[in-house]
Motif scaffolding. Structure first.
Motif, short mmCIF file in Angstrom:
data_model
loop_
_atom_site.label_atom_id
_atom_site.label_comp_id
_atom_site.label_asym_id
_atom_site.label_seq_id
_atom_site.Cartn_x
_atom_site.Cartn_y
_atom_site.Cartn_z
N TYR A 11 47.02 41.98 48.23
CA TYR A 11 45.82 42.30 47.43
C TYR A 11 45.70 41.29 46.29
O TYR A 11 45.73 41.65 45.11
N PHE A 14 43.47 41.62 43.16
CA PHE A 14 43.86 42.50 42.05
C PHE A 14 45.07 41.98 41.27
O PHE A 14 45.22 42.30 40.09
N VAL A 26 37.82 47.84 41.26
CA VAL A 26 39.17 48.30 41.60
C VAL A 26 39.11 49.75 42.10
O VAL A 26 38.64 50.63 41.39
N ARG A 206 42.69 42.73 32.24
CA ARG A 206 41.50 43.33 32.87
C ARG A 206 40.81 44.25 31.87
O ARG A 206 41.47 45.03 31.18
#
Length: 215
Positions: A11, A14, A26, A206
């Motif tokens: 992934y 992410f 997300v 983030r």
């Protein structure tokens, strides 16, 4: 020999974003989590203790394959990286100069085969084997949703420059910050701070955003 499943590699959107900001959505994930507050740098403080508890439970789950307790659907995997949600009362985002005022949720992603029942077993088993009270660890389901993110290279205290670039990118693409309930400053730690020079630390940063509605 079959390689262990590695969430960072599987992934990448992410866990391994570029050093330039981008928008990502997300999905819901399950985590091991410990909540607390205070300066994360405090020697033997609540944050350092929380990390110890998280890893005790995380490795109890990973190494369960070696014992008599078999988890349905178990597959071999690399323990995902440590993550942290950070906020301060009355602050939009975070103020890096006020570390003692931090509220945080420290967490490690759980593989999908770990049910609440298996989590409960792992907490009890880790407490028994490690002679630790792992009861502060909780099963935490969280859907982060729409965010702007970026790979930050360097010391944590240099993050404001990366955060500023993320805010600028978001604004230029029609988004605005969306901090609030369950919407936090989020860091994913890809480097071991004990073994890595500060200038080489890799951290995914983030922030929650929402699309700006044009009237």
């Amino acid at each position: 020999m079959k390689m262990a499943f590695d969430y960072k590699k599987e992934y990448k959107e992410f866990y391994l974003p570029p050093k330039t900001p981008g928008i990502v959505t997300v999905p819901a994930m399950n985590f091991l989590a410990v909540r607390g507050h205070g300066d994360p740098n405090e020697e033997n403080g609540a944050y350092k203790q929380a990390i110890g508890l998280l890893y005790a439970v995380a490795y109890t789950i990973k190494m369960s394959k070696m014992g008599s307790h078999k988890m349905d659907g178990y597959f071999d995997y690399v323990v995902p990286p440590l993550e942290g949600l950070w906020w301060q009362e009355g602050v939009r985002g975070v103020d890096y100069t006020r570390k003692k005022d931090f509220c945080w949720i420290s967490m490690i992603r759980l593989p999908d085969f770990v049910t609440k029942a298996e989590f409960d077993w792992a907490v009890q088993e880790a407490s028994r084997k490690k002679k630790l009270d792992c009861s502060p660890v909780e099963f935490f389901t969280w859907e982060e949703g729409l965010c702007v993110q970026c790979m930050h290279i360097g010391p944590y205290d240099d993050e404001p420059a990366t955060v500023a670039a993320m805010a600028e990118y978001a604004k230029a693409h029609g988004y605005t910050a969306d901090f609030g309930e369950n919407r936090f400053h989020h860091e994913i730690y890809l480097s071991d701070v004990r073994r890595c020079k500060p200038e080489s630390l890799k951290t995914v940063v983030r922030h929650p955003v929402r699309k700006v509605e044009h009237v």
